[in-house]
Design an enzyme around this catalytic site. Structure first.
Site, PDB file in Angstrom:
ATOM      1  CG  LEU A 219       5.372 -16.862  19.084  1.00 56.22           C
ATOM      2  CD1 LEU A 219       5.756 -18.000  18.368  1.00 56.22           C
ATOM      3  CD2 LEU A 219       3.923 -16.394  18.997  1.00 56.22           C
ATOM      4  CG  ASP A 220       3.656 -16.683  27.245  1.00 53.60           C
ATOM      5  OD1 ASP A 220       3.116 -17.623  27.717  1.00 53.60           O
ATOM      6  OD2 ASP A 220       4.240 -15.771  27.816  1.00 53.60           O
TER       7      ASP A 220
END
Length: 195
Positions: free
Chosen positions: A97-98
């Site tokens: 995930l960013d």
């Protein structure tokens, strides 16, 4: 728990990743906590070994020394000598995930890492929630970036926004269908060549 606990430590589990935290930092934190729990367990009793020690002979008035067999603990396995029993674990990440994204992060421990490929191949549905701020533009398109432009946004209506979003959604669905057809054709190609 010791090594028997490590032998049972296999599988998949989900953790929540808050925004602003790197996925790698979260993975390392989980690994550190698991290692701390494994190393906090009571160590097994130290192994004993026989040593021959010089002792004064019993019943002798002279200072005569004899060798006496004595059982003493082996200190090479003591935690203060060898350090922690567990220093690393095999922890895999299902997806990344960013930094600014939040959501569920799937982690695997031990033999559970083999299951990550199967989980990825199931193509689970992902839901994204996008937040935006109308009327402001920043230099890096992020919420805390340097403000470069500010304007009114009363001309933006719900209908116009939904129309733009439906065009974006349609292009994504078209790309998904084209990708599925391409994958099907690629999988069928080796079968056709075998005939």
């Amino acid at each position: 728990m010791g090594s028997s606990g490590l032998a049972r430590l296999h599988g998949l589990f989900a953790v929540y990743k808050p925004p602003g935290l790197k996925w790698l930092h979260l993975r390392d934190t989980v690994e550190m906590q698991l290692l701390k729990g494994l190393n906090a367990c009571k160590p097994p009793a130290p192994k004993q070994r026989v040593r021959f020690l010089l002792c004064p002979a019993e019943g002798s008035e002279e200072k005569e020394l004899t060798l006496t067999a004595t059982s003493v603990p082996t200190l090479t396995d003591h935690p203060l000598v060898r350090g922690p029993a567990f220093t690393n674990l095999k922890i895999g990440v299902g997806h990344r995930l960013d930094v600014h994204a939040s959501g569920v992060l799937v982690l695997a421990v031990g033999h559970g890492c083999r299951l990550l490929t199967d989980l990825y191949d199931t193509h689970l549905t992902k839901v994204y929630t996008v937040r935006g701020l109308l009327g402001k533009a920043t230099d890096d398109f992020k919420e805390h970036g340097r403000l470069v432009e500010k304007t009114t946004y009363d001309h933006v209506t719900r209908e116009k926004l939904e129309r733009v979003l439906s065009v974006v959604q349609g292009s994504h669905q078209k790309a998904l269908v084209i990708g599925a057809v391409h994958a099907r054709d690629t999988a069928a190609a080796p079968e056709a060549g075998a005939r």
